[in-house]
Design a protein around this motif. Sequence first.
Motif, PDB file in Angstrom:
ATOM      1  N   GLU A 115       0.826  -1.209   0.000  1.00 55.46           N
ATOM      2  CA  GLU A 115       0.000   0.000   0.000  1.00 55.46           C
ATOM      3  C   GLU A 115       0.860   1.260   0.000  1.00 55.46           C
ATOM      4  OE1 GLU A 115      -2.458  -0.456   3.405  1.00 55.46           O
ATOM      5  OE2 GLU A 115      -3.847  -1.866   2.437  1.00 55.46           O
ATOM      6  N   TYR A 116       1.937   1.223   0.776  1.00 56.16           N
ATOM      7  CA  TYR A 116       2.844   2.379   0.858  1.00 56.16           C
ATOM      8  C   TYR A 116       3.492   2.646  -0.492  1.00 56.16           C
ATOM      9  CZ  TYR A 116       6.608   5.396   2.612  1.00 56.16           C
ATOM     10  OH  TYR A 116       7.471   6.450   2.833  1.00 56.16           O
ATOM     11  N   GLU A 117       3.994   1.573  -1.123  1.00 50.62           N
ATOM     12  CA  GLU A 117       4.666   1.735  -2.417  1.00 50.62           C
ATOM     13  C   GLU A 117       3.681   2.200  -3.480  1.00 50.62           C
ATOM     14  OE1 GLU A 117       7.750  -0.667  -5.365  1.00 50.62           O
ATOM     15  OE2 GLU A 117       6.793  -1.706  -3.700  1.00 50.62           O
ATOM     16  N   GLY A 118       2.440   1.701  -3.425  1.00 54.42           N
ATOM     17  CA  GLY A 118       1.445   2.130  -4.395  1.00 54.42           C
ATOM     18  C   GLY A 118       1.103   3.601  -4.254  1.00 54.42           C
ATOM     19  N   LYS A 119       1.124   4.104  -3.019  1.00 57.85           N
ATOM     20  CA  LYS A 119       0.778   5.490  -2.760  1.00 57.85           C
ATOM     21  C   LYS A 119       1.949   6.442  -3.009  1.00 57.85           C
ATOM     22  CE  LYS A 119      -1.687   6.245   0.857  1.00 57.85           C
ATOM     23  NZ  LYS A 119      -2.100   6.394   2.290  1.00 57.85           N
ATOM     24  N   ILE A 126      12.525   0.235   6.863  1.00 53.91           N
ATOM     25  CA  ILE A 126      12.226  -0.651   7.991  1.00 53.91           C
ATOM     26  C   ILE A 126      11.659   0.161   9.151  1.00 53.91           C
ATOM     27  CG2 ILE A 126      13.292  -2.121   9.751  1.00 53.91           C
ATOM     28  CD1 ILE A 126      15.175  -3.142   7.566  1.00 53.91           C
ATOM     29  N   ARG A 127      12.241   1.342   9.387  1.00 56.47           N
ATOM     30  CA  ARG A 127      11.789   2.183  10.497  1.00 56.47           C
ATOM     31  C   ARG A 127      10.339   2.628  10.296  1.00 56.47           C
ATOM     32  NH1 ARG A 127      15.528   6.401  10.472  1.00 56.47           N
ATOM     33  NH2 ARG A 127      16.962   4.838  11.299  1.00 56.47           N
ATOM     34  N   GLU A 128       9.991   3.000   9.075  1.00 50.45           N
ATOM     35  CA  GLU A 128       8.624   3.448   8.794  1.00 50.45           C
ATOM     36  C   GLU A 128       7.626   2.314   8.993  1.00 50.45           C
ATOM     37  OE1 GLU A 128       9.103   6.989   5.498  1.00 50.45           O
ATOM     38  OE2 GLU A 128       9.444   4.918   4.881  1.00 50.45           O
ATOM     39  N   ILE A 129       8.001   1.111   8.556  1.00 49.99           N
ATOM     40  CA  ILE A 129       7.118  -0.040   8.750  1.00 49.99           C
ATOM     41  C   ILE A 129       6.930  -0.310  10.238  1.00 49.99           C
ATOM     42  CG2 ILE A 129       6.825  -2.508   8.357  1.00 49.99           C
ATOM     43  CD1 ILE A 129       8.510  -2.194   5.817  1.00 49.99           C
ATOM     44  N   ALA A 130       8.052  -0.309  10.967  1.00 48.00           N
ATOM     45  CA  ALA A 130       8.001  -0.607  12.401  1.00 48.00           C
ATOM     46  C   ALA A 130       7.133   0.396  13.147  1.00 48.00           C
ATOM     47  CB  ALA A 130       9.418  -0.615  12.971  1.00 48.00           C
ATOM     48  N   LEU A 135       5.810  -2.229  15.645  1.00 49.33           N
ATOM     49  CA  LEU A 135       6.679  -3.389  15.763  1.00 49.33           C
ATOM     50  C   LEU A 135       8.099  -2.923  16.042  1.00 49.33           C
ATOM     51  CD1 LEU A 135       5.440  -5.336  12.613  1.00 49.33           C
ATOM     52  CD2 LEU A 135       4.835  -5.872  14.982  1.00 49.33           C
ATOM     53  N   SER A 136       8.956  -3.852  16.459  1.00 55.42           N
ATOM     54  CA  SER A 136      10.376  -3.525  16.590  1.00 55.42           C
ATOM     55  C   SER A 136      11.042  -3.666  15.225  1.00 55.42           C
ATOM     56  CB  SER A 136      11.053  -4.479  17.580  1.00 55.42           C
ATOM     57  OG  SER A 136      11.091  -5.795  17.050  1.00 55.42           O
ATOM     58  N   GLY A 157      18.813   0.983   1.730  1.00 47.82           N
ATOM     59  CA  GLY A 157      18.824   2.122   2.633  1.00 47.82           C
ATOM     60  C   GLY A 157      17.446   2.405   3.157  1.00 47.82           C
ATOM     61  N   THR A 158      17.248   3.589   3.700  1.00 49.85           N
ATOM     62  CA  THR A 158      15.954   3.976   4.204  1.00 49.85           C
ATOM     63  C   THR A 158      15.271   4.874   3.200  1.00 49.85           C
ATOM     64  OG1 THR A 158      16.899   5.896   5.293  1.00 49.85           O
ATOM     65  CG2 THR A 158      16.777   3.878   6.574  1.00 49.85           C
ATOM     66  N   ALA A 159      13.997   5.108   3.390  1.00 46.47           N
ATOM     67  CA  ALA A 159      13.240   5.871   2.401  1.00 46.47           C
ATOM     68  C   ALA A 159      13.731   7.307   2.302  1.00 46.47           C
ATOM     69  CB  ALA A 159      11.749   5.863   2.771  1.00 46.47           C
ATOM     70  N   ASP A 160      14.283   7.852   3.417  1.00 46.55           N
ATOM     71  CA  ASP A 160      14.773   9.223   3.360  1.00 46.55           C
ATOM     72  C   ASP A 160      16.239   9.295   2.998  1.00 46.55           C
ATOM     73  OD1 ASP A 160      15.740   8.096   5.631  1.00 46.55           O
ATOM     74  OD2 ASP A 160      15.090   9.682   7.006  1.00 46.55           O
TER      75      ASP A 160
END
Length: 245
Positions: A115-119, A126-130, A135-136, A157-160
Amino acid sequence: MAEENVNELFRRYRETGDKAIRNKIAEKYLYIADILAKKFVGRGVEYDDLKQVASLALLKGIDRFDPDLGMQFTTFITPTITGEIKNYFRDKSRLVKLPRKLGEISAAVRTFSAEYEGKNGVKPSIREIAESLKLSDEEVVRALEVGGTISLDGAAGTADDESERSLYAVLPDNDDRYERFETKDAIRSAMKDLSDTEKALVKYRYVDELSQSETAKRLGVSQMFVSRMERKLLAKLRENLKDSV
Protein backbone atom coordinates in the motif's frame (compact mmCIF):
# COMPACT_ATOMS: atom_id res chain seq x y z
CA MET A 1 24.78 -24.35 -35.98
CA ALA A 2 26.26 -20.92 -36.78
CA GLU A 3 25.14 -17.93 -34.71
CA GLU A 4 23.68 -16.28 -37.81
CA ASN A 5 21.51 -19.33 -38.47
CA VAL A 6 20.35 -19.43 -34.84
CA ASN A 7 19.33 -15.78 -34.98
CA GLU A 8 17.40 -16.47 -38.15
CA LEU A 9 15.53 -19.25 -36.31
CA PHE A 10 14.69 -16.81 -33.53
CA ARG A 11 13.37 -14.30 -36.07
CA ARG A 12 11.25 -16.93 -37.77
CA TYR A 13 9.87 -18.08 -34.42
CA ARG A 14 8.98 -14.51 -33.41
CA GLU A 15 7.19 -14.05 -36.74
CA THR A 16 5.33 -17.36 -36.84
CA GLY A 17 5.13 -18.66 -33.28
CA ASP A 18 5.86 -22.11 -34.72
CA LYS A 19 6.51 -24.44 -31.75
CA ALA A 20 8.58 -26.75 -33.96
CA ILE A 21 11.08 -23.91 -34.46
CA ARG A 22 11.09 -23.20 -30.73
CA ASN A 23 11.79 -26.86 -29.99
CA LYS A 24 14.65 -26.87 -32.46
CA ILE A 25 16.22 -23.89 -30.69
CA ALA A 26 15.62 -25.52 -27.30
CA GLU A 27 17.40 -28.71 -28.37
CA LYS A 28 20.50 -26.67 -29.21
CA TYR A 29 20.62 -24.93 -25.82
CA LEU A 30 19.25 -27.63 -23.54
CA TYR A 31 22.81 -28.32 -22.35
CA ILE A 32 22.83 -24.93 -20.59
CA ALA A 33 19.74 -25.88 -18.59
CA ASP A 34 21.42 -29.16 -17.70
CA ILE A 35 24.64 -27.50 -16.51
CA LEU A 36 22.83 -24.90 -14.42
CA ALA A 37 20.49 -27.47 -12.86
CA LYS A 38 23.48 -29.56 -11.77
CA LYS A 39 25.03 -26.52 -10.05
CA PHE A 40 22.12 -26.49 -7.58
CA VAL A 41 22.05 -30.22 -6.81
CA GLY A 42 22.58 -31.05 -3.13
CA ARG A 43 20.38 -28.28 -1.73
CA GLY A 44 17.37 -30.41 -0.90
CA VAL A 45 15.82 -30.62 -4.38
CA GLU A 46 16.15 -33.56 -6.76
CA TYR A 47 18.05 -33.06 -10.03
CA ASP A 48 15.03 -34.04 -12.12
CA ASP A 49 12.97 -31.24 -10.54
CA LEU A 50 15.76 -28.73 -11.08
CA LYS A 51 16.16 -29.83 -14.68
CA GLN A 52 12.44 -29.34 -15.27
CA VAL A 53 12.56 -25.82 -13.80
CA ALA A 54 15.62 -24.98 -15.89
CA SER A 55 14.06 -26.40 -19.06
CA LEU A 56 10.85 -24.40 -18.59
CA ALA A 57 12.97 -21.29 -18.00
CA LEU A 58 14.79 -22.03 -21.26
CA LEU A 59 11.50 -22.15 -23.16
CA LYS A 60 10.30 -18.91 -21.56
CA GLY A 61 13.65 -17.33 -22.40
CA ILE A 62 13.31 -18.36 -26.03
CA ASP A 63 9.88 -16.70 -26.10
CA ARG A 64 11.32 -13.45 -24.73
CA PHE A 65 14.62 -13.27 -26.62
CA ASP A 66 14.99 -10.71 -29.40
CA PRO A 67 18.03 -11.42 -31.65
CA ASP A 68 17.91 -7.90 -33.06
CA LEU A 69 19.05 -6.42 -29.73
CA GLY A 70 22.60 -7.57 -30.46
CA MET A 71 22.99 -9.87 -27.45
CA GLN A 72 24.06 -13.50 -27.74
CA PHE A 73 21.41 -15.91 -26.53
CA THR A 74 23.86 -17.71 -24.23
CA THR A 75 24.57 -14.41 -22.48
CA PHE A 76 20.86 -13.76 -22.07
CA ILE A 77 19.67 -17.20 -21.03
CA THR A 78 22.26 -18.08 -18.37
CA PRO A 79 21.13 -15.47 -15.78
CA THR A 80 17.53 -16.05 -16.84
CA ILE A 81 17.64 -19.75 -15.99
CA THR A 82 19.69 -19.16 -12.84
CA GLY A 83 17.13 -16.63 -11.65
CA GLU A 84 14.24 -19.04 -12.23
CA ILE A 85 16.00 -21.78 -10.24
CA LYS A 86 16.68 -19.40 -7.35
CA ASN A 87 13.05 -18.28 -7.41
CA TYR A 88 12.02 -21.92 -7.23
CA PHE A 89 14.10 -22.40 -4.09
CA ARG A 90 12.62 -19.24 -2.54
CA ASP A 91 9.06 -20.30 -3.38
CA LYS A 92 9.74 -23.77 -1.98
CA SER A 93 11.13 -22.32 1.26
CA ARG A 94 7.97 -20.24 1.74
CA LEU A 95 5.90 -23.42 1.90
CA VAL A 96 7.47 -24.18 5.28
CA LYS A 97 4.87 -23.38 7.94
CA LEU A 98 5.77 -20.28 9.93
CA PRO A 99 4.97 -19.67 13.59
CA ARG A 100 1.49 -18.14 13.71
CA LYS A 101 2.59 -14.77 15.11
CA LEU A 102 5.43 -14.41 12.62
CA GLY A 103 3.10 -15.33 9.78
CA GLU A 104 0.63 -12.66 10.87
CA ILE A 105 3.37 -10.04 11.16
CA SER A 106 4.77 -11.01 7.75
CA ALA A 107 1.32 -10.65 6.15
CA ALA A 108 0.80 -7.25 7.80
CA VAL A 109 4.23 -6.04 6.66
CA ARG A 110 3.61 -7.17 3.08
CA THR A 111 0.21 -5.45 3.00
CA PHE A 112 1.55 -2.20 4.44
CA SER A 113 4.58 -2.23 2.11
CA ALA A 114 2.42 -2.78 -0.98
CA GLU A 115 0.00 0.00 0.00
CA TYR A 116 2.84 2.38 0.86
CA GLU A 117 4.67 1.74 -2.42
CA GLY A 118 1.44 2.13 -4.39
CA LYS A 119 0.78 5.49 -2.76
CA ASN A 120 4.32 6.91 -2.67
CA GLY A 121 6.10 5.14 -5.54
CA VAL A 122 8.94 3.92 -3.26
CA LYS A 123 9.35 1.11 -0.75
CA PRO A 124 8.99 2.06 2.92
CA SER A 125 12.02 1.91 5.20
CA ILE A 126 12.23 -0.65 7.99
CA ARG A 127 11.79 2.18 10.50
CA GLU A 128 8.62 3.45 8.79
CA ILE A 129 7.12 -0.04 8.75
CA ALA A 130 8.00 -0.61 12.40
CA GLU A 131 6.54 2.72 13.54
CA SER A 132 3.35 2.33 11.50
CA LEU A 133 2.67 -1.24 12.65
CA LYS A 134 4.02 -0.72 16.20
CA LEU A 135 6.68 -3.39 15.76
CA SER A 136 10.38 -3.53 16.59
CA ASP A 137 12.93 -3.15 13.80
CA GLU A 138 14.00 -6.75 14.44
CA GLU A 139 10.45 -8.04 13.95
CA VAL A 140 10.14 -6.16 10.66
CA VAL A 141 13.47 -7.45 9.34
CA ARG A 142 12.53 -11.02 10.24
CA ALA A 143 9.09 -10.65 8.65
CA LEU A 144 10.63 -9.27 5.46
CA GLU A 145 13.08 -12.14 5.28
CA VAL A 146 10.53 -14.91 5.72
CA GLY A 147 8.29 -13.09 3.26
CA GLY A 148 11.06 -13.25 0.70
CA THR A 149 11.14 -9.51 0.12
CA ILE A 150 14.74 -8.92 1.16
CA SER A 151 17.04 -9.88 -1.70
CA LEU A 152 19.72 -8.54 -4.00
CA ASP A 153 17.03 -6.32 -5.45
CA GLY A 154 15.72 -5.17 -2.07
CA ALA A 155 16.19 -1.70 -0.65
CA ALA A 156 19.56 -1.20 0.98
CA GLY A 157 18.82 2.12 2.63
CA THR A 158 15.95 3.98 4.20
CA ALA A 159 13.24 5.87 2.40
CA ASP A 160 14.77 9.22 3.36
CA ASP A 161 18.17 8.12 2.18
CA GLU A 162 18.90 9.21 -1.40
CA SER A 163 21.66 6.63 -1.54
CA GLU A 164 19.11 3.81 -1.30
CA ARG A 165 20.40 1.05 -3.56
CA SER A 166 20.61 -2.73 -3.99
CA LEU A 167 23.87 -4.52 -4.67
CA TYR A 168 22.87 -4.82 -8.33
CA ALA A 169 22.10 -1.11 -8.50
CA VAL A 170 25.50 -0.03 -7.20
CA LEU A 171 27.20 -1.79 -10.12
CA PRO A 172 28.12 0.55 -12.98
CA ASP A 173 25.79 0.62 -15.97
CA ASN A 174 27.04 -0.79 -19.28
CA ASP A 175 25.18 -1.24 -22.53
CA ASP A 176 24.73 -4.94 -21.75
CA ARG A 177 23.21 -5.27 -18.29
CA TYR A 178 23.86 -9.03 -18.20
CA GLU A 179 27.50 -8.94 -19.24
CA ARG A 180 28.32 -6.40 -16.53
CA PHE A 181 27.80 -9.12 -13.94
CA GLU A 182 30.41 -11.23 -15.68
CA THR A 183 33.02 -8.49 -15.28
CA LYS A 184 34.67 -8.97 -11.93
CA ASP A 185 37.57 -6.53 -12.11
CA ALA A 186 35.52 -3.48 -11.14
CA ILE A 187 33.99 -5.29 -8.18
CA ARG A 188 37.37 -6.57 -6.98
CA SER A 189 38.72 -3.03 -7.18
CA ALA A 190 35.72 -1.64 -5.31
CA MET A 191 36.17 -4.21 -2.53
CA LYS A 192 39.89 -3.71 -2.01
CA ASP A 193 39.39 -1.27 0.88
CA LEU A 194 36.76 -3.34 2.69
CA SER A 195 37.54 -4.85 6.07
CA ASP A 196 37.59 -8.62 6.55
CA THR A 197 34.19 -8.41 8.24
CA GLU A 198 32.71 -6.41 5.36
CA LYS A 199 34.10 -8.88 2.81
CA ALA A 200 32.64 -11.74 4.84
CA LEU A 201 29.24 -10.01 4.83
CA VAL A 202 29.33 -9.62 1.05
CA LYS A 203 30.18 -13.31 0.69
CA TYR A 204 27.49 -14.54 3.07
CA ARG A 205 24.72 -12.25 1.78
CA TYR A 206 25.43 -12.04 -1.97
CA VAL A 207 27.43 -15.16 -2.83
CA ASP A 208 26.07 -17.74 -0.38
CA GLU A 209 22.72 -15.87 -0.32
CA LEU A 210 22.23 -16.32 3.42
CA SER A 211 19.57 -14.38 5.28
CA GLN A 212 20.55 -11.48 7.51
CA SER A 213 19.86 -13.58 10.61
CA GLU A 214 22.05 -16.44 9.36
CA THR A 215 24.77 -13.97 8.40
CA ALA A 216 24.62 -12.49 11.89
CA LYS A 217 25.19 -15.95 13.39
CA ARG A 218 28.21 -16.50 11.15
CA LEU A 219 29.69 -13.12 12.10
CA GLY A 220 28.79 -13.38 15.78
CA VAL A 221 26.80 -10.14 15.79
CA SER A 222 23.14 -9.09 16.01
CA GLN A 223 20.81 -9.11 13.05
CA MET A 224 20.28 -5.36 13.31
CA PHE A 225 24.05 -4.87 13.22
CA VAL A 226 24.12 -6.77 9.92
CA SER A 227 21.23 -4.67 8.57
CA ARG A 228 22.94 -1.37 9.41
CA MET A 229 26.34 -2.59 8.22
CA GLU A 230 24.85 -3.74 4.94
CA ARG A 231 23.37 -0.31 4.21
CA LYS A 232 26.68 1.42 4.92
CA LEU A 233 28.58 -1.19 2.93
CA LEU A 234 26.45 -0.74 -0.19
CA ALA A 235 26.97 3.02 -0.04
CA LYS A 236 30.73 2.47 0.25
CA LEU A 237 30.75 0.03 -2.67
CA ARG A 238 28.86 2.49 -4.83
CA GLU A 239 31.41 5.22 -4.14
CA ASN A 240 34.32 2.85 -4.76
CA LEU A 241 32.77 1.71 -8.04
CA LYS A 242 32.46 5.32 -9.18
CA ASP A 243 36.19 5.72 -8.61
CA SER A 244 37.04 2.53 -10.47
CA VAL A 245 35.24 3.33 -13.74
